[in-house]
Design a protein around this motif. Structure first.
Motif, PDB file in Angstrom:
ATOM      1  N   LEU A 113      21.986  20.433   4.488  1.00 54.87           N
ATOM      2  CA  LEU A 113      22.168  19.403   3.701  1.00 54.87           C
ATOM      3  C   LEU A 113      21.400  17.806   3.999  1.00 54.87           C
ATOM      4  CD1 LEU A 113      23.955  17.616   1.425  1.00 54.87           C
ATOM      5  CD2 LEU A 113      25.613  17.612   3.034  1.00 54.87           C
ATOM      6  N   SER A 114      20.734  17.382   3.284  1.00 55.26           N
ATOM      7  CA  SER A 114      19.936  16.067   3.720  1.00 55.26           C
ATOM      8  C   SER A 114      20.313  14.906   2.939  1.00 55.26           C
ATOM      9  CB  SER A 114      18.485  16.234   3.531  1.00 55.26           C
ATOM     10  OG  SER A 114      17.822  15.073   3.844  1.00 55.26           O
ATOM     11  N   LEU A 147      31.026  14.594   4.098  1.00 49.47           N
ATOM     12  CA  LEU A 147      30.547  15.505   5.010  1.00 49.47           C
ATOM     13  C   LEU A 147      31.609  16.543   5.243  1.00 49.47           C
ATOM     14  CD1 LEU A 147      28.263  13.532   7.674  1.00 49.47           C
ATOM     15  CD2 LEU A 147      27.494  14.637   5.615  1.00 49.47           C
ATOM     16  N   ASP A 148      32.788  15.971   5.405  1.00 54.88           N
ATOM     17  CA  ASP A 148      33.894  16.908   5.673  1.00 54.88           C
ATOM     18  C   ASP A 148      33.976  17.818   4.457  1.00 54.88           C
ATOM     19  OD1 ASP A 148      34.617  15.520   8.119  1.00 54.88           O
ATOM     20  OD2 ASP A 148      36.151  14.175   7.356  1.00 54.88           O
ATOM     21  N   LYS A 158      24.194  22.963   8.214  1.00 55.88           N
ATOM     22  CA  LYS A 158      23.348  22.087   8.803  1.00 55.88           C
ATOM     23  C   LYS A 158      23.190  20.904   8.003  1.00 55.88           C
ATOM     24  CE  LYS A 158      22.724  25.763  11.924  1.00 55.88           C
ATOM     25  NZ  LYS A 158      23.650  25.641  13.127  1.00 55.88           N
ATOM     26  N   ILE A 159      23.456  19.776   8.721  1.00 59.77           N
ATOM     27  CA  ILE A 159      23.373  18.353   8.136  1.00 59.77           C
ATOM     28  C   ILE A 159      22.233  17.321   8.718  1.00 59.77           C
ATOM     29  CG2 ILE A 159      24.622  16.207   7.906  1.00 59.77           C
ATOM     30  CD1 ILE A 159      27.338  17.813   8.400  1.00 59.77           C
ATOM     31  N   TYR A 199      28.757  14.504  14.065  1.00 58.45           N
ATOM     32  CA  TYR A 199      28.589  15.763  13.267  1.00 58.45           C
ATOM     33  C   TYR A 199      27.761  16.793  13.955  1.00 58.45           C
ATOM     34  CZ  TYR A 199      31.853  13.902   9.930  1.00 58.45           C
ATOM     35  OH  TYR A 199      33.233  13.668   9.359  1.00 58.45           O
ATOM     36  N   SER A 200      27.053  16.478  15.027  1.00 60.86           N
ATOM     37  CA  SER A 200      26.097  17.259  15.492  1.00 60.86           C
ATOM     38  C   SER A 200      24.865  17.620  14.417  1.00 60.86           C
ATOM     39  CB  SER A 200      26.725  18.801  16.106  1.00 60.86           C
ATOM     40  OG  SER A 200      27.650  18.511  16.985  1.00 60.86           O
TER      41      SER A 200
END
Length: 252
Positions: A113-114, A147-148, A158-159, A199-200
């Protein structure tokens, strides 16, 4: 004997179908944001995703850094079967992403996700003429909420989060003083940097990309990169795609 032959034939048919349909095994990439990501994908015109063309392969990715990233990964790694989605919509701010997150993010349920958002949040604030401070805390919380929601649906997500950018133009100064815009862009970028750490996530600092370009090429007008102070030119989209690809190299 007949059952064994039938099993072999079915296996061959299934394996052949999978080989011809890379979507079944490929990672799903979702790019979401505003006009900078949009690039008029699927007909553009600031229409919601549901009203856009989703089958025309000539225009499904739009024309911008997202298209160049998709072209790179799909062209370089055809056997990986990567699948790409553009869900940028012109004029969007974080509030708009929140309203369409279910349809345009959770339903797609990407592996990568971008997100690139922020410049319209600041533009709306400066144009409103309000005396209240920009709600940085609320903006931070809303970003994290989205994001959550996505990580709850896909714990292995993967963010990739990108910082907003702009440079001073006469037109932008009509919306509000440049120093105020620049300050808020910097504060939103700091929030994004902290979110990336928490969120790494992979951080793609597009704001630093543009400041570096202006220093590295002092004889090149700023409009060569951002023609109106906000929207990238073809040259800038290429640089953005290069940075996105470089920063995310460790994901694959």
């Amino acid at each position: 004997m007949k059952k064994a032959i039938l099993f072999i034939l079915l296996s061959l048919i299934i394996n052949n179908a999978i080989a011809q349909d890379p979507v079944k095994k490929g990672k799903r990439f979702l790019y979401i944001g505003d006009s900078i990501t949009d690039g008029n994908w699927g007909g553009g015109d600031a229409k919601p995703s549901s009203e856009r063309n989703h089958w025309d392969q000539n225009h499904i990715f739009g024309s911008g850094y997202m298209y160049l990233c998709a072209a790179y990964f799909m062209g370089t790694f055809p056997e990986q079967g990567y699948v790409f989605y553009n869900r940028g919509i012109s004029g969007n701010a974080l509030d708009d992403l929140e309203k369409r997150w279910k349809d345009d993010a959770l339903e797609i349920n990407p592996d990568i996700l971008s997100i690139l958002i922020g410049t319209n949040d600041i533009a709306r604030y400066l144009s409103s003429g309000t005396d209240k401070d920009f709600d940085l805390t609320g903006w931070d919380m809303k970003y994290r909420k989205l994001l959550d929601l996505s990580t709850a649906k896909n714990p292995n997500l993967k963010i990739v989060i990108c910082t907003p950018f702009a440079y001073e133009t006469e037109n932008l100064n009509k919306q509000g003083p440049w120093n105020s815009r620049q300050k808020l862009l910097g504060e939103c970028s700091k929030i994004i940097e902290k979110i990336a750490l928490d969120y790494s996530a992979i951080l793609v600092p597009f704001d630093k990309l543009y400041s570096d370009l202006l220093v590295r090429y002092p004889n090149v007008p700023a409009g060569y990169w951002l023609w109106d102070g906000i929207h990238p030119t073809a040259a800038a989209h290429k640089r953005m795609a290069d940075m996105w690809i470089e920063k995310t190299a460790g994901l694959f």
